[in-house]
Design a protein around this motif. Structure first.
Motif, PDB file in Angstrom:
ATOM      1  N   GLY A 128       0.823  -1.201   0.000  1.00 45.34           N
ATOM      2  CA  GLY A 128       0.000   0.000   0.000  1.00 45.34           C
ATOM      3  C   GLY A 128       0.861   1.256   0.000  1.00 45.34           C
ATOM      4  N   GLY A 129       0.411   2.270  -0.721  1.00 45.96           N
ATOM      5  CA  GLY A 129       1.166   3.513  -0.819  1.00 45.96           C
ATOM      6  C   GLY A 129       2.286   3.466  -1.830  1.00 45.96           C
ATOM      7  N   GLU A 130       2.454   2.326  -2.506  1.00 42.14           N
ATOM      8  CA  GLU A 130       3.489   2.171  -3.536  1.00 42.14           C
ATOM      9  C   GLU A 130       2.823   1.792  -4.849  1.00 42.14           C
ATOM     10  OE1 GLU A 130       6.954   0.682  -0.400  1.00 42.14           O
ATOM     11  OE2 GLU A 130       5.763  -0.797  -1.504  1.00 42.14           O
ATOM     12  N   ALA A 172       3.264 -13.448  -5.960  1.00 39.38           N
ATOM     13  CA  ALA A 172       3.703 -13.074  -4.616  1.00 39.38           C
ATOM     14  C   ALA A 172       3.468 -11.588  -4.410  1.00 39.38           C
ATOM     15  CB  ALA A 172       5.184 -13.409  -4.413  1.00 39.38           C
ATOM     16  N   GLY A 173       3.468 -11.168  -3.150  1.00 34.07           N
ATOM     17  CA  GLY A 173       3.293  -9.749  -2.859  1.00 34.07           C
ATOM     18  C   GLY A 173       3.581  -9.442  -1.407  1.00 34.07           C
ATOM     19  N   LEU A 174       3.890  -8.187  -1.156  1.00 34.86           N
ATOM     20  CA  LEU A 174       4.161  -7.725   0.204  1.00 34.86           C
ATOM     21  C   LEU A 174       3.004  -6.880   0.715  1.00 34.86           C
ATOM     22  CD1 LEU A 174       5.118  -4.425   0.514  1.00 34.86           C
ATOM     23  CD2 LEU A 174       6.863  -5.274  -1.032  1.00 34.86           C
ATOM     24  N   SER A 175       2.674  -7.027   1.991  1.00 37.52           N
ATOM     25  CA  SER A 175       1.661  -6.210   2.653  1.00 37.52           C
ATOM     26  C   SER A 175       0.352  -6.213   1.860  1.00 37.52           C
ATOM     27  CB  SER A 175       2.205  -4.793   2.872  1.00 37.52           C
ATOM     28  OG  SER A 175       1.409  -4.075   3.782  1.00 37.52           O
ATOM     29  N   MET A 176      -0.076  -5.086   1.294  1.00 36.69           N
ATOM     30  CA  MET A 176      -1.287  -5.066   0.494  1.00 36.69           C
ATOM     31  C   MET A 176      -1.192  -6.057  -0.657  1.00 36.69           C
ATOM     32  SD  MET A 176      -2.985  -1.956  -1.749  1.00 36.69           S
ATOM     33  CE  MET A 176      -1.990  -2.315  -3.214  1.00 36.69           C
ATOM     34  N   SER A 222       1.064 -22.112  -9.458  1.00 37.45           N
ATOM     35  CA  SER A 222       1.525 -23.240  -8.655  1.00 37.45           C
ATOM     36  C   SER A 222       2.343 -22.801  -7.454  1.00 37.45           C
ATOM     37  CB  SER A 222       2.368 -24.191  -9.518  1.00 37.45           C
ATOM     38  OG  SER A 222       1.552 -24.870 -10.446  1.00 37.45           O
ATOM     39  N   TYR A 223       2.672 -21.514  -7.391  1.00 32.46           N
ATOM     40  CA  TYR A 223       3.490 -20.997  -6.306  1.00 32.46           C
ATOM     41  C   TYR A 223       2.881 -19.681  -5.815  1.00 32.46           C
ATOM     42  CZ  TYR A 223       6.900 -24.146  -8.470  1.00 32.46           C
ATOM     43  OH  TYR A 223       7.533 -25.244  -9.021  1.00 32.46           O
ATOM     44  N   LEU A 224       2.716 -19.562  -4.494  1.00 36.35           N
ATOM     45  CA  LEU A 224       2.220 -18.327  -3.900  1.00 36.35           C
ATOM     46  C   LEU A 224       3.176 -17.884  -2.793  1.00 36.35           C
ATOM     47  CD1 LEU A 224      -1.612 -19.122  -3.478  1.00 36.35           C
ATOM     48  CD2 LEU A 224      -0.475 -17.965  -5.398  1.00 36.35           C
ATOM     49  N   GLY A 225       3.465 -16.579  -2.748  1.00 37.24           N
ATOM     50  CA  GLY A 225       4.309 -16.016  -1.704  1.00 37.24           C
ATOM     51  C   GLY A 225       3.633 -14.819  -1.057  1.00 37.24           C
ATOM     52  N   VAL A 226       3.477 -14.849   0.250  1.00 40.03           N
ATOM     53  CA  VAL A 226       2.800 -13.783   0.994  1.00 40.03           C
ATOM     54  C   VAL A 226       3.801 -13.208   1.992  1.00 40.03           C
ATOM     55  CG1 VAL A 226       0.876 -13.222   2.523  1.00 40.03           C
ATOM     56  CG2 VAL A 226       0.566 -14.923   0.703  1.00 40.03           C
ATOM     57  N   PHE A 227       4.221 -11.961   1.767  1.00 41.60           N
ATOM     58  CA  PHE A 227       5.256 -11.335   2.592  1.00 41.60           C
ATOM     59  C   PHE A 227       4.633 -10.270   3.501  1.00 41.60           C
ATOM     60  CE2 PHE A 227       8.088 -11.577  -1.490  1.00 41.60           C
ATOM     61  CZ  PHE A 227       8.012 -12.959  -1.488  1.00 41.60           C
ATOM     62  N   SER A 228       4.914 -10.337   4.791  1.00 42.11           N
ATOM     63  CA  SER A 228       4.448  -9.320   5.748  1.00 42.11           C
ATOM     64  C   SER A 228       2.965  -9.020   5.561  1.00 42.11           C
ATOM     65  CB  SER A 228       5.256  -8.022   5.596  1.00 42.11           C
ATOM     66  OG  SER A 228       6.553  -8.166   6.106  1.00 42.11           O
ATOM     67  N   SER A 229       2.162 -10.045   5.629  1.00 41.47           N
ATOM     68  CA  SER A 229       0.745  -9.845   5.353  1.00 41.47           C
ATOM     69  C   SER A 229      -0.078 -10.879   6.103  1.00 41.47           C
ATOM     70  CB  SER A 229       0.492  -9.914   3.842  1.00 41.47           C
ATOM     71  OG  SER A 229      -0.763  -9.369   3.518  1.00 41.47           O
ATOM     72  N   GLY A 230      -1.365 -10.846   5.839  1.00 38.52           N
ATOM     73  CA  GLY A 230      -2.358 -11.686   6.478  1.00 38.52           C
ATOM     74  C   GLY A 230      -3.662 -10.916   6.457  1.00 38.52           C
ATOM     75  N   TRP A 231      -4.775 -11.630   6.526  1.00 38.46           N
ATOM     76  CA  TRP A 231      -6.055 -10.931   6.533  1.00 38.46           C
ATOM     77  C   TRP A 231      -6.111  -9.961   7.705  1.00 38.46           C
ATOM     78  CZ3 TRP A 231      -8.213 -10.851   2.176  1.00 38.46           C
ATOM     79  CH2 TRP A 231      -8.198 -11.961   1.318  1.00 38.46           C
ATOM     80  N   ILE A 232      -6.557  -8.734   7.436  1.00 38.55           N
ATOM     81  CA  ILE A 232      -6.555  -7.688   8.455  1.00 38.55           C
ATOM     82  C   ILE A 232      -7.767  -7.861   9.366  1.00 38.55           C
ATOM     83  CG2 ILE A 232      -6.577  -5.203   8.852  1.00 38.55           C
ATOM     84  CD1 ILE A 232      -5.382  -4.874   6.047  1.00 38.55           C
ATOM     85  N   VAL A 233      -7.494  -8.150  10.620  1.00 37.99           N
ATOM     86  CA  VAL A 233      -8.547  -8.346  11.626  1.00 37.99           C
ATOM     87  C   VAL A 233      -8.734  -7.035  12.392  1.00 37.99           C
ATOM     88  CG1 VAL A 233      -9.164  -9.680  13.670  1.00 37.99           C
ATOM     89  CG2 VAL A 233      -7.839 -10.765  11.828  1.00 37.99           C
ATOM     90  N   PRO A 234      -9.984  -6.547  12.547  1.00 39.23           N
ATOM     91  CA  PRO A 234     -11.247  -7.165  12.106  1.00 39.23           C
ATOM     92  C   PRO A 234     -11.747  -6.636  10.759  1.00 39.23           C
ATOM     93  CG  PRO A 234     -11.744  -5.386  13.604  1.00 39.23           C
ATOM     94  CD  PRO A 234     -10.235  -5.396  13.462  1.00 39.23           C
ATOM     95  N   MET A 235     -11.001  -5.736  10.106  1.00 40.55           N
ATOM     96  CA  MET A 235     -11.512  -5.058   8.921  1.00 40.55           C
ATOM     97  C   MET A 235     -11.927  -6.028   7.818  1.00 40.55           C
ATOM     98  SD  MET A 235      -9.704  -2.034   6.668  1.00 40.55           S
ATOM     99  CE  MET A 235      -8.704  -3.045   5.604  1.00 40.55           C
TER     100      MET A 235
END
Length: 380
Positions: free
Chosen positions: A185-187, A264-268, A285-298
């Motif tokens: 986000g913001g980039e 793959a992606g970072l944050s947002m 076939s490949y997924l990469g999630v960096f510094s992220s996760g579903w935003i609780v509770p939003m």
């Protein structure tokens, strides 16, 4: 006697304060170097041997000047209208910062600017002893290319960045796998190409035969103000499937099967990866999630819907994905807590995944390191 004690106290206190201020504005500069992110010929920002940073800015009409690294530093004005300060030790790697003049945030004219924080912002590179993996070396180098494409989703022309590996133009009969990688986000699409050092990381990995030659596609994941809502996530999913992937496969020499695509992606961008990737394992076939996760509770409702989907389709997801790689920047990462909640849910649902943690917070030094460790795992 009382007056003498008071005088001695004043002199000692004043002397300490004067020395403290002097250390902030006139520190020991032996072994210091201008930041590599300075514009040509600029001495300041000056990085001292202990990773403190000295700033010196001329602003004769200003009433107050600050440097904002998240922590704000008040600069001190001298008789020649120069404002100076030396920061605390700044963490290694790349950081955004702002120059505040009378409360107005602006870019430092002595430093290169980067699109981050939702605007053009100053960036500074602090030397990193472990940064050899993104150093410029005498190895074959690939290219960063900028391409325009028409989006049928946004009804507008958009652009993306593409890293092509060394030898791409010469090896005209060879097709390559593709990593699609998303900014935060913001980039925008410039993030991974500039702040992320993608070309140097990939050049060095490929030269050392640690990663397979591949294209790395860096699109703009900003599709409207509601990027974190389901409408924004659906819009990006459509952009990937209807516009970006077809454009790359029609205009570049790439292999067009799911086994040769990674997302793959970072944050947002990690949230976009979760949404687009999990619902479309027939594409990737490949997924990469960096510094992220579903935003609780939003994002609870979006997360709950995906967890329900995962529960019903765990065998398909596990069968389709060769790697589901999740990474966080240690407990200081603002996404850490949400990421741990998501990891626990994956364990509960039986979703196979790998986890990696690299301390450093929610910053580019962490995400560069994530790419460095993720890319060698792809397309084996």
């Amino acid at each position: 006697m009382k007056n003498l004690i008071s005088l001695l106290y004043f002199l000692c206190f004043f002397g300490f304060e004067a020395k403290s201020q002097n250390n902030k504005t006139n520190p020991d500069t032996s072994g210091s170097v201008p930041a590599v992110t300075n514009v040509r010929g600029a001495k300041y920002p000056l990085i001292l041997s202990n990773h403190r940073v000295m700033f010196r800015i001329k602003a004769p009409e200003a009433q107050k000047v600050q440097i904002d690294f998240g922590k704000k530093y008040d600069l001190i004005k001298d008789n020649d209208s120069f404002w100076s300060i030396t920061t605390d030790s700044i963490g290694e790697g790349f950081h955004y910062y702002s120059l505040l003049i009378d409360g107005i945030a602006t870019a430092d004219p002595a430093s290169e600017s980067f699109y981050g924080m939702g605007r053009m912002a100053s960036g500074i590179e602090i030397p990193f002893a472990g940064g050899e993996y993104y150093a410029e070396k005498d190895v074959p180098h690939g290219d960063i290319r900028i391409k325009k494409y028409y989006s049928t989703v946004t009804k507008s022309w958009r652009q993306l960045f593409i890293y092509t590996p060394p030898g791409y133009d010469a090896n005209i009969n060879e097709k390559y796998p593709v990593l699609y990688i998303l900014h935060g986000g913001g980039e925008d699409e410039r993030g991974w190409a500039t702040q992320g050092k993608t070309d140097l990381i990939m050049d060095n990995l490929i030269a050392e035969k640690k990663a397979k030659p591949m294209l790395v596609v860096m699109p703009d994941a900003n599709l409207g103000a509601g990027a974190f809502g389901e409408d924004g996530l659906k819009a990006f999913e459509a952009e990937m499937k209807q516009c970006i992937i077809p454009f790359i496969e029609n205009n570049c020499r790439v292999k067009n099967t799911s086994a040769n695509r990674a997302l793959a992606g970072l944050s947002m961008g990690g949230i976009n990866t979760l949404y687009t990737g999990v619902y479309n394992t027939n594409y990737f076939s490949y997924l990469g999630v960096f510094s992220s996760g579903w935003i609780v509770p939003m994002q609870n409702s979006i997360a709950d819907a995906q967890y329900d989907y995962m529960k019903q389709n765990s065998s398909k997801i596990n069968g389709d994905l060769k790697l589901f790689w999740l990474a966080e920047g240690g407990k200081e990462d603002i996404a850490y807590k949400n990421g741990q909640i998501m990891l626990a849910k994956f364990n509960e649902l039986g979703i196979r995944h790998a986890y990696y943690e690299y301390p450093g917070g929610h910053t580019w030094p962490v995400w560069r390191n994530n790419l460095y460790h993720f890319a060698p795992l792809l397309f084996k």
